[in-house]
Design a protein around this motif. Structure first.
Motif, short mmCIF file in Angstrom:
data_model
loop_
_atom_site.label_atom_id
_atom_site.label_comp_id
_atom_site.label_asym_id
_atom_site.label_seq_id
_atom_site.Cartn_x
_atom_site.Cartn_y
_atom_site.Cartn_z
N GLU A 120 2.14 -0.99 12.48
CA GLU A 120 3.49 -1.37 12.04
C GLU A 120 3.83 -0.71 10.70
O GLU A 120 4.98 -0.33 10.46
N ILE A 121 2.84 -0.59 9.84
CA ILE A 121 3.07 0.06 8.55
C ILE A 121 3.32 1.56 8.77
O ILE A 121 4.22 2.15 8.15
N GLU A 122 2.56 2.17 9.65
CA GLU A 122 2.79 3.58 9.98
C GLU A 122 4.19 3.78 10.55
O GLU A 122 4.89 4.75 10.20
N GLU A 123 4.60 2.87 11.40
CA GLU A 123 5.93 2.95 11.98
C GLU A 123 7.00 2.85 10.89
O GLU A 123 8.02 3.55 10.92
N ALA A 124 6.77 1.98 9.91
CA ALA A 124 7.74 1.81 8.82
C ALA A 124 7.91 3.12 8.05
O ALA A 124 9.04 3.50 7.71
N TYR A 125 6.81 3.80 7.79
CA TYR A 125 6.89 5.09 7.10
C TYR A 125 7.71 6.10 7.91
O TYR A 125 8.49 6.88 7.35
N SER A 126 7.53 6.07 9.21
CA SER A 126 8.25 7.04 10.04
C SER A 126 9.75 6.76 10.08
O SER A 126 10.56 7.66 10.34
N LEU A 127 10.13 5.50 9.83
CA LEU A 127 11.55 5.12 9.88
C LEU A 127 12.26 5.33 8.55
O LEU A 127 13.49 5.31 8.50
N LEU A 128 11.49 5.53 7.49
CA LEU A 128 12.09 5.62 6.16
C LEU A 128 12.33 7.08 5.78
O LEU A 128 11.46 7.93 5.95
N GLN A 129 13.52 7.38 5.30
CA GLN A 129 13.84 8.73 4.86
C GLN A 129 12.95 9.13 3.68
O GLN A 129 12.71 8.32 2.78
N SER A 185 12.09 -6.70 -4.15
CA SER A 185 11.35 -7.93 -4.44
C SER A 185 9.85 -7.70 -4.37
O SER A 185 9.08 -8.32 -5.10
N VAL A 186 9.44 -6.81 -3.48
CA VAL A 186 8.02 -6.45 -3.39
C VAL A 186 7.58 -5.82 -4.71
O VAL A 186 6.58 -6.23 -5.32
N LEU A 187 8.32 -4.82 -5.17
CA LEU A 187 7.94 -4.11 -6.39
C LEU A 187 7.92 -5.05 -7.59
O LEU A 187 6.99 -5.03 -8.41
N MET A 188 8.95 -5.87 -7.73
CA MET A 188 9.11 -6.70 -8.93
C MET A 188 8.08 -7.82 -9.02
O MET A 188 7.76 -8.28 -10.12
N ALA A 194 2.98 -1.09 1.17
CA ALA A 194 1.91 -0.11 1.41
C ALA A 194 1.75 0.84 0.23
O ALA A 194 0.63 1.22 -0.13
N GLU A 195 2.87 1.24 -0.39
CA GLU A 195 2.79 2.11 -1.56
C GLU A 195 2.02 1.46 -2.70
O GLU A 195 1.39 2.15 -3.51
N LEU A 196 2.05 0.14 -2.76
CA LEU A 196 1.33 -0.58 -3.81
C LEU A 196 -0.07 -0.99 -3.37
O LEU A 196 -0.79 -1.65 -4.12
N GLY A 197 -0.44 -0.61 -2.17
CA GLY A 197 -1.79 -0.91 -1.69
C GLY A 197 -1.95 -2.30 -1.12
O GLY A 197 -3.08 -2.79 -0.96
N ILE A 198 -0.85 -2.98 -0.80
CA ILE A 198 -0.92 -4.33 -0.24
C ILE A 198 -0.98 -4.24 1.28
O ILE A 198 -0.09 -3.68 1.91
N THR A 199 -2.02 -4.80 1.85
CA THR A 199 -2.19 -4.76 3.31
C THR A 199 -2.18 -6.15 3.93
O THR A 199 -2.08 -6.28 5.15
N ALA A 215 6.94 -0.41 3.64
CA ALA A 215 6.60 0.81 2.92
C ALA A 215 6.35 0.53 1.44
O ALA A 215 5.41 1.06 0.85
N ALA A 216 7.19 -0.31 0.84
CA ALA A 216 7.01 -0.65 -0.57
C ALA A 216 5.66 -1.34 -0.77
O ALA A 216 4.93 -1.04 -1.73
#
Length: 426
Positions: free
Chosen positions: A64-73, A133-136, A170-175, A167-168
């Motif tokens: 699902e995380i891989e799919e999210a990356y593919s959907l994001l510009q 909200s994820v980042l903050m 995953a970028e921060l390493g949260i799984t 994606a946000a």
């Protein structure tokens, strides 16, 4: 938006805190009890009931995380990365260190600063996606050194979370991300289930049910705050551009029908122009229905005699977001006593802080900026006092300590000191 000339009773401007209805509070208690009793089974049933999603697993999969990356510009992904760096840079300056000092008599005193072991971050769903909200919430927790960070968020009817949120994270390493929202997610974070281990603190905004659930579990776990609907106050003089002030007011109105958007100005001419601009710009907003309800129910324009009187109004309102659109906005900064975040000048529009500048956008609402602050690294750390008394220090002060204890009627306290001061004591 109604234009109101300010009267003397400024306290009447304060917004009341929504503590929910009796039915809502009872519903939240029932949900929490169901999760405590039935764990994952309750979470899945409640997710199907409230979100329309039938889930085999609550945990977001790597696929699902891989799919999210593919959907994001790619350019949006790069923007998320740059925003994350700005937020990390700002919060890295907030981190406190442990400190100790010694007195001449050999006493060592200090404060030990320790990150929390685990934190749960609630990311809202529903009418919008909130990767910000994820980042903050996650970045200050990571800066503090929290080892386990969990994200919960309500899925759509297909059992999916927004690509930007995944994606946000995953970028921060949260799984450790779970597809569950509402009061049931708060209960899981507070008490734990087979799938979701309990956390020590719950962060993040949500609807009234999330807010009530956080209030209900506080004490079992810590919480960040009881967040109310978003709010903005634009403090403007005659130099402000009406179209810009109106756009900023609508930036909060589109969040939620209960959001509050307020203009405070000494200029009746500006007030009228901003009112007209708000109505004009509303017509082309994609979230017009939500924004219009917000403006109709909670949108206000207050006109005061002087700019100084306007500042009095602002300090009574104690807004979440405050913009100062005025000549020399920095010159008024010291006069502002109560605001969650202060945006100075026409180029510091509120969304700059929401997404990109670096300071946290998790801010006190409902006037609580009178006594509380934005989310910081401190919110993810706890402090322990350290006391190492020397023999000399106890001999010098023991009689005083024992006398103090007896003043309070606590004889055992006094004896605990005196046992160490007996002749021949080791």
């Amino acid at each position: 938006m109604k234009i109101t000339k300010i009267q003397e009773n400024l306290l009447s401007l304060q917004r009341s805190i929504d503590s929910g209805t009796a039915e809502q509070r009872e519903a939240v208690r029932n949900i929490i009890e169901a999760v405590r009793k039935d764990g994952d089974t309750a979470l899945k049933k409640l997710t199907e009931k409230f979100d329309g999603a039938v889930l085999d697993s609550l945990l977001v999969s790597p696929e699902e995380i891989e799919e999210a990356y593919s959907l994001l510009q790619p350019d949006l992904l790069e923007t998320i990365r740059e925003a994350a760096q700005n937020i990390r840079d700002f919060h890295s300056r907030q981190k406190r260190e442990s400190w100790y000092y010694e007195r001449p008599d050999g006493t060592m005193l200090g404060q030990k600063v320790t990150p929390l072991d685990s934190v749960g971050v609630y990311v809202p769903g529903g009418t919008a996606a909130y990767p910000s909200s994820v980042l903050m919430n996650v970045i200050p927790a990571q800066t503090a050194g929290v080892e386990r960070i969990v994200i919960v968020s309500p899925p759509d009817s297909n059992g999916k979370l927004p690509a930007g949120v995944l994606a946000a994270a995953a970028e921060l390493g949260i799984t450790e991300i779970y597809k569950v929202g509402g009061a049931q997610a708060v209960a899981a974070l507070a008490y734990g289930t087979a799938s979701i281990k309990k956390t020590d603190k719950i962060m993040g905004p949500g609807n009234i049910y999330v807010a009530l659930a956080k209030r209900e579990v506080f004490g079992t776990v810590d919480i960040d705050m009881i967040a109310g609907p978003s709010e903005i106050v634009v403090l403007a003089d005659e130099t402000a551009f009406p179209n810009e002030a109106a756009a900023d007011l609508l930036s909060q109105a589109e969040h939620d029908a209960n959001s509050s958007s307020i203009l405070v100005t000494p200029s009746l001419e500006l007030a009228e122009k901003v009112r007209d601009e708000v109505l004009r710009q509303l017509e082309t907003l994609p979230r017009k229905e939500i924004a219009q309800k917000s403006i109709e129910n909670h949108g206000h324009i207050y006109v005061a005699e002087t700019f100084e009187k306007c500042i009095e109004v602002v300090n009574v309102l104690a807004p979440e977001h405050l913009e100062i659109l005025a000549d020399n906005p920095e010159g008024w900064l010291d006069a502002i006593k109560h605001a969650g975040a202060i945006f100075l000048g026409r180029y510091s529009s509120e969304p700059v802080g929401d997404y990109f500048a670096g300071p946290n956008h998790v801010l006190p609402t409902n006037g609580t900026a009178r006594f509380s602050s934005p989310l910081t690294v401190d919110d993810f750390m706890k402090k322990s006092s350290v006391i190492s008394y020397s023999r000399q220090a106890l001999e010098n002060n023991g009689a005083k300590i024992a006398a103090f204890a007896r003043l309070e009627g606590l004889e055992a306290h006094a004896r605990a000191i005196e046992e160490r001061l007996k002749e021949g004591g080791k």
